[in-house]
Write a protein that holds these residues in place. Sequence first.
Motif, PDB file in Angstrom:
ATOM      1  N   CYS A 381       0.793  -1.239   0.049  1.00  0.00           N
ATOM      2  CA  CYS A 381       0.144  -0.149   0.097  1.00  0.00           C
ATOM      3  C   CYS A 381       0.909   1.061  -0.002  1.00  0.00           C
ATOM      4  O   CYS A 381       0.533   2.221  -0.829  1.00  0.00           O
ATOM      5  CB  CYS A 381      -0.942  -0.136   1.329  1.00  0.00           C
ATOM      6  SG  CYS A 381      -2.445  -0.959   1.008  1.00  0.00           S
ATOM      7  N   LEU A 382       1.984   1.259   0.733  1.00  0.00           N
ATOM      8  CA  LEU A 382       2.974   2.454   0.823  1.00  0.00           C
ATOM      9  C   LEU A 382       3.450   2.454  -0.698  1.00  0.00           C
ATOM     10  O   LEU A 382       3.700   3.680  -1.070  1.00  0.00           O
ATOM     11  CB  LEU A 382       3.870   2.157   1.847  1.00  0.00           C
ATOM     12  CG  LEU A 382       3.706   2.281   3.268  1.00  0.00           C
ATOM     13  CD1 LEU A 382       4.710   1.945   4.300  1.00  0.00           C
ATOM     14  CD2 LEU A 382       3.012   3.566   3.651  1.00  0.00           C
ATOM     15  N   GLY A 383       3.778   1.376  -1.280  1.00  0.00           N
ATOM     16  CA  GLY A 383       4.475   1.206  -2.635  1.00  0.00           C
ATOM     17  C   GLY A 383       3.366   2.074  -3.650  1.00  0.00           C
ATOM     18  O   GLY A 383       3.887   2.861  -4.372  1.00  0.00           O
ATOM     19  N   ILE A 384       2.167   1.778  -3.414  1.00  0.00           N
ATOM     20  CA  ILE A 384       1.149   2.219  -4.568  1.00  0.00           C
ATOM     21  C   ILE A 384       1.068   3.966  -4.094  1.00  0.00           C
ATOM     22  O   ILE A 384       0.943   4.622  -5.085  1.00  0.00           O
ATOM     23  CB  ILE A 384      -0.347   1.358  -4.128  1.00  0.00           C
ATOM     24  CG1 ILE A 384      -0.045  -0.006  -4.771  1.00  0.00           C
ATOM     25  CG2 ILE A 384      -1.390   2.217  -4.855  1.00  0.00           C
ATOM     26  CD1 ILE A 384      -1.393  -0.526  -4.258  1.00  0.00           C
ATOM     27  N   LEU A 385       1.171   4.370  -2.826  1.00  0.00           N
ATOM     28  CA  LEU A 385       1.145   5.648  -2.711  1.00  0.00           C
ATOM     29  C   LEU A 385       2.268   6.326  -3.118  1.00  0.00           C
ATOM     30  O   LEU A 385       2.195   7.403  -3.712  1.00  0.00           O
ATOM     31  CB  LEU A 385       1.479   5.989  -1.002  1.00  0.00           C
ATOM     32  CG  LEU A 385      -0.164   5.558  -0.469  1.00  0.00           C
ATOM     33  CD1 LEU A 385      -0.178   5.772   1.251  1.00  0.00           C
ATOM     34  CD2 LEU A 385      -1.156   6.624  -0.617  1.00  0.00           C
ATOM     35  N   VAL A 386       3.366   5.763  -3.192  1.00  0.00           N
ATOM     36  CA  VAL A 386       4.703   6.340  -4.047  1.00  0.00           C
ATOM     37  C   VAL A 386       4.364   6.341  -5.409  1.00  0.00           C
ATOM     38  O   VAL A 386       4.672   7.165  -6.133  1.00  0.00           O
ATOM     39  CB  VAL A 386       6.012   5.387  -3.713  1.00  0.00           C
ATOM     40  CG1 VAL A 386       6.960   5.634  -4.674  1.00  0.00           C
ATOM     41  CG2 VAL A 386       6.245   5.431  -2.266  1.00  0.00           C
ATOM     42  N   LEU A 387       3.764   5.292  -6.013  1.00  0.00           N
ATOM     43  CA  LEU A 387       3.467   5.036  -7.197  1.00  0.00           C
ATOM     44  C   LEU A 387       2.678   6.431  -7.496  1.00  0.00           C
ATOM     45  O   LEU A 387       2.873   7.058  -8.790  1.00  0.00           O
ATOM     46  CB  LEU A 387       2.754   4.030  -7.623  1.00  0.00           C
ATOM     47  CG  LEU A 387       2.826   3.362  -9.038  1.00  0.00           C
ATOM     48  CD1 LEU A 387       4.038   3.218  -9.804  1.00  0.00           C
ATOM     49  CD2 LEU A 387       1.874   2.334  -9.306  1.00  0.00           C
ATOM     50  N   CYS A 388       1.498   6.789  -6.799  1.00  0.00           N
ATOM     51  CA  CYS A 388       0.694   7.785  -7.173  1.00  0.00           C
ATOM     52  C   CYS A 388       1.322   9.116  -6.915  1.00  0.00           C
ATOM     53  O   CYS A 388       1.231  10.071  -7.745  1.00  0.00           O
ATOM     54  CB  CYS A 388      -0.644   7.815  -6.237  1.00  0.00           C
ATOM     55  SG  CYS A 388      -1.477   6.385  -6.426  1.00  0.00           S
ATOM     56  N   VAL A 389       2.213   9.490  -6.016  1.00  0.00           N
ATOM     57  CA  VAL A 389       2.791  10.593  -5.692  1.00  0.00           C
ATOM     58  C   VAL A 389       3.727  10.938  -6.859  1.00  0.00           C
ATOM     59  O   VAL A 389       3.834  12.084  -7.592  1.00  0.00           O
ATOM     60  CB  VAL A 389       3.513  10.715  -4.448  1.00  0.00           C
ATOM     61  CG1 VAL A 389       4.254  11.802  -4.218  1.00  0.00           C
ATOM     62  CG2 VAL A 389       2.334  10.458  -3.383  1.00  0.00           C
ATOM     63  N   SER A 390       4.435   9.889  -7.236  1.00  0.00           N
ATOM     64  CA  SER A 390       5.886   9.991  -8.130  1.00  0.00           C
ATOM     65  C   SER A 390       4.974  10.402  -9.496  1.00  0.00           C
ATOM     66  O   SER A 390       5.527  11.089 -10.360  1.00  0.00           O
ATOM     67  CB  SER A 390       6.551   8.765  -8.188  1.00  0.00           C
ATOM     68  OG  SER A 390       5.772   7.573  -8.522  1.00  0.00           O
ATOM     69  N   GLY A 391       3.986   9.820  -9.917  1.00  0.00           N
ATOM     70  CA  GLY A 391       3.397   9.841 -11.094  1.00  0.00           C
ATOM     71  C   GLY A 391       2.716  11.203 -11.417  1.00  0.00           C
ATOM     72  O   GLY A 391       2.861  12.022 -12.215  1.00  0.00           O
ATOM     73  N   THR A 392       2.184  11.802  -9.896  1.00  0.00           N
ATOM     74  CA  THR A 392       1.578  13.180 -10.324  1.00  0.00           C
ATOM     75  C   THR A 392       2.748  14.247 -10.248  1.00  0.00           C
ATOM     76  O   THR A 392       2.615  15.148 -11.031  1.00  0.00           O
ATOM     77  CB  THR A 392       0.764  13.267  -8.800  1.00  0.00           C
ATOM     78  OG1 THR A 392      -0.146  12.316  -8.714  1.00  0.00           O
ATOM     79  CG2 THR A 392       0.059  14.815  -8.985  1.00  0.00           C
ATOM     80  N   VAL A 393       3.771  14.075  -9.618  1.00  0.00           N
ATOM     81  CA  VAL A 393       4.810  15.058  -9.701  1.00  0.00           C
ATOM     82  C   VAL A 393       5.628  15.013 -11.011  1.00  0.00           C
ATOM     83  O   VAL A 393       5.848  16.222 -11.407  1.00  0.00           O
ATOM     84  CB  VAL A 393       6.077  14.663  -8.656  1.00  0.00           C
ATOM     85  CG1 VAL A 393       7.237  15.467  -8.769  1.00  0.00           C
ATOM     86  CG2 VAL A 393       5.486  14.837  -7.047  1.00  0.00           C
ATOM     87  N   MET A 394       5.726  13.701 -11.563  1.00  0.00           N
ATOM     88  CA  MET A 394       6.480  13.676 -12.796  1.00  0.00           C
ATOM     89  C   MET A 394       5.457  14.563 -13.931  1.00  0.00           C
ATOM     90  O   MET A 394       5.866  15.062 -14.649  1.00  0.00           O
ATOM     91  CB  MET A 394       6.246  12.016 -13.096  1.00  0.00           C
ATOM     92  CG  MET A 394       7.010  11.741 -14.431  1.00  0.00           C
ATOM     93  SD  MET A 394       7.064  10.223 -14.949  1.00  0.00           S
ATOM     94  CE  MET A 394       5.291   9.714 -14.924  1.00  0.00           C
ATOM     95  N   TRP A 395       4.054  14.129 -13.790  1.00  0.00           N
ATOM     96  CA  TRP A 395       3.264  15.011 -14.783  1.00  0.00           C
ATOM     97  C   TRP A 395       3.175  16.520 -14.615  1.00  0.00           C
ATOM     98  O   TRP A 395       3.427  17.080 -15.573  1.00  0.00           O
ATOM     99  CB  TRP A 395       1.850  14.399 -14.658  1.00  0.00           C
ATOM    100  CG  TRP A 395       0.802  15.427 -15.211  1.00  0.00           C
ATOM    101  CD1 TRP A 395       0.590  15.417 -16.467  1.00  0.00           C
ATOM    102  CD2 TRP A 395      -0.096  16.231 -14.375  1.00  0.00           C
ATOM    103  NE1 TRP A 395      -0.766  16.619 -16.579  1.00  0.00           N
ATOM    104  CE2 TRP A 395      -0.890  16.816 -15.404  1.00  0.00           C
ATOM    105  CE3 TRP A 395      -0.064  16.389 -13.129  1.00  0.00           C
ATOM    106  CZ2 TRP A 395      -1.666  18.032 -14.921  1.00  0.00           C
ATOM    107  CZ3 TRP A 395      -1.309  17.481 -12.559  1.00  0.00           C
ATOM    108  CH2 TRP A 395      -1.775  18.177 -13.374  1.00  0.00           C
TER     109      TRP A 395
END
Length: 460
Positions: A381-395
């Motif tokens: 679940c923490l990994g999925i949060l990192v996935l969401c945050v990194s994708g948003t920042v990258m965009w």
Amino acid sequence: MSFSSSPQAGRPRGVPDLYRAVWRWHFYAGLLVVPFLILLSVTGALYAFRAEIDTLIHRDVMRVVAQPGPRHAPEQLVAAALRAQPGTAFRYVPPARPDASAEIGIRTAAGERLVVYADPHSGHVLGAIADKGTAMGIVRRLHSLAFFGPVANGLIEIAAGWSILLVGTGLYLWWPRPSGETGREKGGVVTVRGHPGRRIFWRDLHAVTGAGVGVVLLFLAITGMPWSVFWGSTVNQWANGHNFGYPAGLRVALPMSEEHLGHAAPTSWSLEQARLPHSTGHGAQPIGLDAAVAAFDRLELAPGYAVSLPVGGNGVYTGSVYPNDLARQRVVHLDQYSGQALLDMGYADYGPLGRALEWGINIHLGQQWGLANQIGLVLFCLGILVLCVSGTVMWWKRRPKGALGVPPLPRERRVLRGVVAMLAVGGIIFPLVGLSLLVMLALDRVLVRLAARGRVREAA
């Protein structure tokens, strides 16, 4: 804000058409599901430790001081609960351990469902909480958006379906290729380059994290589907033999009611549509709750089982338990007059689809492998949060100023149509996802037209 989707808005011009098409729909999938994935990850991580958290928060009613000697009988505890909270008892949960309280479900005259907690040693009532109103009960309803009705629950089903598409497209984008095929340098497959101030750091973090947790996200999305409002209920009815509900081999010649087990008691996904049998000893004296609990104990139901009380003269006592060990899942119906076990069902009686889904659900709930399963779920679940945050920042770092930054269209539109056709397969399997795909296709056409008009104005 503009809706630029020109090549300059994203990857270099050398990016292959198929990559562009997949990237565009990966972007749309992320746009749809990131808010839901954040909610699901936070609530899912909490719910993995539901028993521990509920016991800590509600320890004043859920925990008692263990004492030697006999405990109060179930009927005495139910009577005490009804004196404290008048109504009709519908469920009794014997203490699963010496320091646990007994739980009595009561339906008030106003129709409210409460759980009253009683000390089995002293017989004192400790307090009451709304049925499904514990801290983790609230978290679970937030996890499924059940708080907000079936429409909101349908949004979770759509998000789960798009998460499956998100993982598939994301793995394609991550897959290592020669740098000339994607317009990027080597790297970002298993290593993270740069520092947080650079976009490449977030791109690599997103790709590497996605490669690590993508398969688990896919598993959680699929195993969460059985609870969905449309797909889950439809497949449940199909899997249970046109709404009859009992596993193969248990269709016995018993008088059956029209009431379903899923309405009468908490139960497994495989038995939600199972109909309850009738008690047949009219005119005889009911055995009472004390004898029913003693019968369930003789039948060796696992500790923590719940007893649903008979409704009317035809009703039955239903003992049900769903422990971590799938092999000990069990539902037993007792005739309320003779105490005879009318039906005794367990995990081994489910059909192949039921067993497979229950196994997946058990892992999804953090039960299959005990503490290791719980910790693993929290980490993912923490990994999925990192996935969401990194994708948003990258965009955010990639998008042109004042534009949405939709990834560029492929030069050959037939490539995009081919990718959409593959996505449509998922839309056929999950109809609500299919409807949302049609909406996104319409929005994509709007974005393309707006972008074209913007370029015409710039040229003028």
